[in-house]
Design a protein around this motif. Structure first.
Motif, PDB file in Angstrom:
ATOM      1  N   ILE A  93       0.870  -1.181   0.000  1.00 55.61           N
ATOM      2  CA  ILE A  93       0.000   0.000   0.000  1.00 55.61           C
ATOM      3  C   ILE A  93       0.905   1.229   0.000  1.00 55.61           C
ATOM      4  O   ILE A  93       1.871   1.290   0.780  1.00 55.61           O
ATOM      5  CB  ILE A  93      -0.968   0.003   1.212  1.00 55.61           C
ATOM      6  N   PRO A  94       0.654   2.190  -0.893  1.00 53.12           N
ATOM      7  CA  PRO A  94       1.418   3.438  -0.832  1.00 53.12           C
ATOM      8  C   PRO A  94       1.118   4.156   0.486  1.00 53.12           C
ATOM      9  O   PRO A  94      -0.035   4.127   0.965  1.00 53.12           O
ATOM     10  CB  PRO A  94       0.895   4.240  -2.028  1.00 53.12           C
ATOM     11  N   GLY A  95       2.133   4.794   1.043  1.00 49.77           N
ATOM     12  CA  GLY A  95       1.965   5.447   2.338  1.00 49.77           C
ATOM     13  C   GLY A  95       0.803   6.415   2.368  1.00 49.77           C
ATOM     14  O   GLY A  95       0.045   6.465   3.347  1.00 49.77           O
ATOM     15  N   GLU A  96       0.625   7.176   1.273  1.00 47.28           N
ATOM     16  CA  GLU A  96      -0.436   8.205   1.297  1.00 47.28           C
ATOM     17  C   GLU A  96      -1.839   7.587   1.233  1.00 47.28           C
ATOM     18  O   GLU A  96      -2.826   8.275   1.459  1.00 47.28           O
ATOM     19  CB  GLU A  96      -0.243   9.247   0.184  1.00 47.28           C
ATOM     20  N   GLU A  97      -1.912   6.279   0.947  1.00 45.11           N
ATOM     21  CA  GLU A  97      -3.243   5.641   0.885  1.00 45.11           C
ATOM     22  C   GLU A  97      -3.628   4.940   2.188  1.00 45.11           C
ATOM     23  O   GLU A  97      -4.726   4.406   2.299  1.00 45.11           O
ATOM     24  CB  GLU A  97      -3.284   4.629  -0.266  1.00 45.11           C
ATOM     25  N   ILE A  98      -2.724   4.940   3.149  1.00 45.36           N
ATOM     26  CA  ILE A  98      -3.073   4.297   4.428  1.00 45.36           C
ATOM     27  C   ILE A  98      -4.185   5.106   5.074  1.00 45.36           C
ATOM     28  O   ILE A  98      -4.069   6.312   5.266  1.00 45.36           O
ATOM     29  CB  ILE A  98      -1.847   4.226   5.369  1.00 45.36           C
ATOM     30  N   ASP A  99      -5.282   4.419   5.360  1.00 44.43           N
ATOM     31  CA  ASP A  99      -6.449   5.092   5.935  1.00 44.43           C
ATOM     32  C   ASP A  99      -6.970   4.233   7.080  1.00 44.43           C
ATOM     33  O   ASP A  99      -7.532   3.168   6.855  1.00 44.43           O
ATOM     34  CB  ASP A  99      -7.519   5.269   4.851  1.00 44.43           C
ATOM     35  N   LEU A 100      -6.765   4.680   8.286  1.00 45.94           N
ATOM     36  CA  LEU A 100      -7.135   3.881   9.447  1.00 45.94           C
ATOM     37  C   LEU A 100      -8.508   4.276   9.998  1.00 45.94           C
ATOM     38  O   LEU A 100      -8.895   3.850  11.078  1.00 45.94           O
ATOM     39  CB  LEU A 100      -6.052   4.012  10.528  1.00 45.94           C
ATOM     40  N   ASP A 101      -9.226   5.077   9.225  1.00 41.82           N
ATOM     41  CA  ASP A 101     -10.588   5.452   9.629  1.00 41.82           C
ATOM     42  C   ASP A 101     -11.546   4.331   9.227  1.00 41.82           C
ATOM     43  O   ASP A 101     -11.916   4.201   8.059  1.00 41.82           O
ATOM     44  CB  ASP A 101     -10.982   6.769   8.952  1.00 41.82           C
ATOM     45  N   THR A 102     -11.929   3.524  10.199  1.00 43.33           N
ATOM     46  CA  THR A 102     -12.759   2.344   9.926  1.00 43.33           C
ATOM     47  C   THR A 102     -14.071   2.732   9.266  1.00 43.33           C
ATOM     48  O   THR A 102     -14.540   2.066   8.352  1.00 43.33           O
ATOM     49  CB  THR A 102     -13.060   1.606  11.242  1.00 43.33           C
ATOM     50  N   CYS A 103     -14.681   3.799   9.703  1.00 40.58           N
ATOM     51  CA  CYS A 103     -15.993   4.170   9.179  1.00 40.58           C
ATOM     52  C   CYS A 103     -15.924   4.506   7.688  1.00 40.58           C
ATOM     53  O   CYS A 103     -16.799   4.127   6.921  1.00 40.58           O
ATOM     54  CB  CYS A 103     -16.552   5.370   9.948  1.00 40.58           C
ATOM     55  N   ARG A 104     -14.853   5.177   7.281  1.00 42.50           N
ATOM     56  CA  ARG A 104     -14.764   5.585   5.885  1.00 42.50           C
ATOM     57  C   ARG A 104     -14.741   4.369   4.964  1.00 42.50           C
ATOM     58  O   ARG A 104     -15.341   4.370   3.893  1.00 42.50           O
ATOM     59  CB  ARG A 104     -13.526   6.457   5.681  1.00 42.50           C
ATOM     60  N   ALA A 105     -14.038   3.302   5.397  1.00 44.94           N
ATOM     61  CA  ALA A 105     -13.887   2.135   4.535  1.00 44.94           C
ATOM     62  C   ALA A 105     -15.058   1.157   4.639  1.00 44.94           C
ATOM     63  O   ALA A 105     -15.202   0.277   3.812  1.00 44.94           O
ATOM     64  CB  ALA A 105     -12.591   1.417   4.907  1.00 44.94           C
ATOM     65  N   CYS A 106     -15.905   1.346   5.623  1.00 47.69           N
ATOM     66  CA  CYS A 106     -16.965   0.357   5.892  1.00 47.69           C
ATOM     67  C   CYS A 106     -18.220   0.675   5.080  1.00 47.69           C
ATOM     68  O   CYS A 106     -18.616   1.833   4.969  1.00 47.69           O
ATOM     69  CB  CYS A 106     -17.286   0.364   7.386  1.00 47.69           C
ATOM     70  N   GLY A 107     -18.834  -0.379   4.547  1.00 51.07           N
ATOM     71  CA  GLY A 107     -20.027  -0.192   3.727  1.00 51.07           C
ATOM     72  C   GLY A 107     -21.322  -0.138   4.519  1.00 51.07           C
ATOM     73  O   GLY A 107     -22.377   0.166   3.967  1.00 51.07           O
ATOM     74  N   LYS A 108     -21.269  -0.452   5.838  1.00 57.26           N
ATOM     75  CA  LYS A 108     -22.510  -0.501   6.630  1.00 57.26           C
ATOM     76  C   LYS A 108     -23.126   0.894   6.728  1.00 57.26           C
ATOM     77  O   LYS A 108     -22.478   1.845   7.140  1.00 57.26           O
ATOM     78  CB  LYS A 108     -22.211  -1.024   8.036  1.00 57.26           C
ATOM     79  N   LYS A 109     -24.404   0.967   6.370  1.00 56.87           N
ATOM     80  CA  LYS A 109     -25.057   2.283   6.324  1.00 56.87           C
ATOM     81  C   LYS A 109     -25.699   2.644   7.670  1.00 56.87           C
ATOM     82  O   LYS A 109     -25.798   3.798   8.032  1.00 56.87           O
ATOM     83  CB  LYS A 109     -26.145   2.283   5.244  1.00 56.87           C
ATOM     84  N   ASP A 110     -26.177   1.634   8.386  1.00 52.09           N
ATOM     85  CA  ASP A 110     -26.978   1.921   9.579  1.00 52.09           C
ATOM     86  C   ASP A 110     -26.224   1.628  10.870  1.00 52.09           C
ATOM     87  O   ASP A 110     -26.814   1.379  11.901  1.00 52.09           O
ATOM     88  CB  ASP A 110     -28.259   1.088   9.544  1.00 52.09           C
ATOM     89  N   CYS A 111     -24.886   1.648  10.824  1.00 46.17           N
ATOM     90  CA  CYS A 111     -24.092   1.324  12.014  1.00 46.17           C
ATOM     91  C   CYS A 111     -24.181   2.475  13.023  1.00 46.17           C
ATOM     92  O   CYS A 111     -23.955   3.641  12.665  1.00 46.17           O
ATOM     93  CB  CYS A 111     -22.640   1.089  11.608  1.00 46.17           C
ATOM     94  N   PRO A 112     -24.505   2.174  14.291  1.00 46.29           N
ATOM     95  CA  PRO A 112     -24.628   3.244  15.297  1.00 46.29           C
ATOM     96  C   PRO A 112     -23.302   3.941  15.586  1.00 46.29           C
ATOM     97  O   PRO A 112     -23.298   5.046  16.132  1.00 46.29           O
ATOM     98  CB  PRO A 112     -25.119   2.496  16.538  1.00 46.29           C
ATOM     99  N   LYS A 113     -22.171   3.270  15.202  1.00 45.67           N
ATOM    100  CA  LYS A 113     -20.865   3.893  15.483  1.00 45.67           C
ATOM    101  C   LYS A 113     -20.457   4.879  14.389  1.00 45.67           C
ATOM    102  O   LYS A 113     -19.463   5.581  14.514  1.00 45.67           O
ATOM    103  CB  LYS A 113     -19.796   2.805  15.589  1.00 45.67           C
ATOM    104  N   ARG A 114     -21.230   4.907  13.283  1.00 42.98           N
ATOM    105  CA  ARG A 114     -20.844   5.732  12.147  1.00 42.98           C
ATOM    106  C   ARG A 114     -20.830   7.217  12.531  1.00 42.98           C
ATOM    107  O   ARG A 114     -21.738   7.686  13.199  1.00 42.98           O
ATOM    108  CB  ARG A 114     -21.794   5.484  10.982  1.00 42.98           C
ATOM    109  N   ARG A 115     -19.787   7.909  12.066  1.00 41.34           N
ATOM    110  CA  ARG A 115     -19.647   9.304  12.486  1.00 41.34           C
ATOM    111  C   ARG A 115     -20.025  10.288  11.393  1.00 41.34           C
ATOM    112  O   ARG A 115     -20.102  11.472  11.645  1.00 41.34           O
ATOM    113  CB  ARG A 115     -18.211   9.569  12.943  1.00 41.34           C
ATOM    114  N   ASP A 116     -20.231   9.811  10.135  1.00 42.88           N
ATOM    115  CA  ASP A 116     -20.571  10.788   9.084  1.00 42.88           C
ATOM    116  C   ASP A 116     -22.001  10.631   8.609  1.00 42.88           C
ATOM    117  O   ASP A 116     -22.732   9.796   9.102  1.00 42.88           O
ATOM    118  CB  ASP A 116     -19.608  10.677   7.907  1.00 42.88           C
TER     119      ASP A 116
END
Ligand SMILES: CC(C)(COP(=O)(O)OP(=O)(O)OC[C@H]1O[C@@H](n2cnc3c(N)ncnc32)[C@H](O)[C@@H]1OP(=O)(O)O)[C@@H](O)C(=O)NCCC(=O)NCCS
Length: 149
Positions: free
Chosen positions: A126-149
Motif C-alpha cells: 500500500i502506498p503510504g499516502e493511501e493508508i487510511d485507518l478510519d474504519t468508518c470511511r472504509a466500511c459499507g454498513k449504512k446503519d451502524c450506530p458507530k458511524r460518524r458521518d
C-alpha cells in the motif's frame, strides 16, 4: 482489558517472541536487530504480535499473528493498524508484506493490494499516502450506530 505495547530495537523481546513461537514456531532472528515489534495483550496475556522493519526502500510488516485461542476478536486487526500507524508516523512511502495464501483478504480490508504471487505467499503493498485507518470511511454498513458521518 486490551493493551498495545511497542518494543523498540534493543528491548527485551520475550513477549513478542512468545507469540511468534506460538503462532509461527519461530524465535528471534537477525531481523529483530532492526525491527520494531508490537504486542497486543488481553488481560495482561501476550495474545497477538507483529513487527515492522525497513528493507530495500520500503517498510515491511511481518509475523503478524494471533495465538489461536484469541483469534476472531479483532486483535489481529489491532496489530495491523498499530503497524500501519507506525509506518505512517515514519512517513512511509510504501508498506509491503508477504501474506500467506488465504490471508490476503485480512490485509485487503485495510487497503493492501496484491503485487505478485509466490509459491505460498502473496506480495502485497500500500502506498503510504493511501493508508487510511478510519474504519468508518472504509466500511459499507449504512446503519451502524458507530458511524460518524
Ligand atoms: C490472520 C490473523 C492474524 C487474523 O487475526 P484475528 O485476530 O483472528 O482476526 P480479526 O479478528 O482481527 O479479524 C478482523 C477481520 O478480518 C477478517 N479476517 C480474519 N482472518 C481473515 C483471513 N484469513 N482472510 C480474510 N479475512 C480475514 C475477519 O473476518 C474480520 O472481518 P470483519 O471485521 O469484517 O468481521 C490470524 O488468523 C493469525 O494469526 N493467523 C496465523 C498467522 C498468519 O497467517 N498471519 C498472517 C501474516 S504473517
Amino acid at each position: 482489558m486490551i493493551q498495545g505495547k511497542w518494543f523498540p530495537q534493543g528491548a527485551d523481546l520475550s513477549d513478542p517472541i512468545s507469540v511468534r513461537r506460538d503462532v509461527f514456531s519461530r524465535g528471534r532472528d537477525a531481523l529483530d536487530d532492526g525491527a520494531q515489534n508490537v504486542v497486543v495483550y488481553l488481560d495482561g496475556v501476550p495474545a497477538a504480535a507483529g513487527r515492522l522493519w525497513w528493507e530495500d526502500g520500503a517498510f515491511r510488516l511481518g509475523d503478524i499473528g494471533v495465538s489461536a485461542p484469541f483469534r476472531g476478536r479483532l486483535l489481529g486487526d489491532l496489530v495491523l493498524r498499530l503497524l500501519l500507524f507506525k509506518a505512517q508516523e515514519h512517513f512511509a512511502r510504501e508498506v509491503r508484506l508477504r501474506a500467506p495464501f488465504g490471508t490476503e483478504g485480512f490485509f485487503a480490508r485495510l487497503g493492501l493490494r496484491e503485487v505478485s504471487r509466490g509459491e505460498s505467499e502473496t506480495e502485497m503493498m500500500i502506498p503510504g499516502e493511501e493508508i487510511d485507518l478510519d474504519t468508518c470511511r472504509a466500511c459499507g454498513k449504512k446503519d451502524c450506530p458507530k458511524r460518524r458521518d
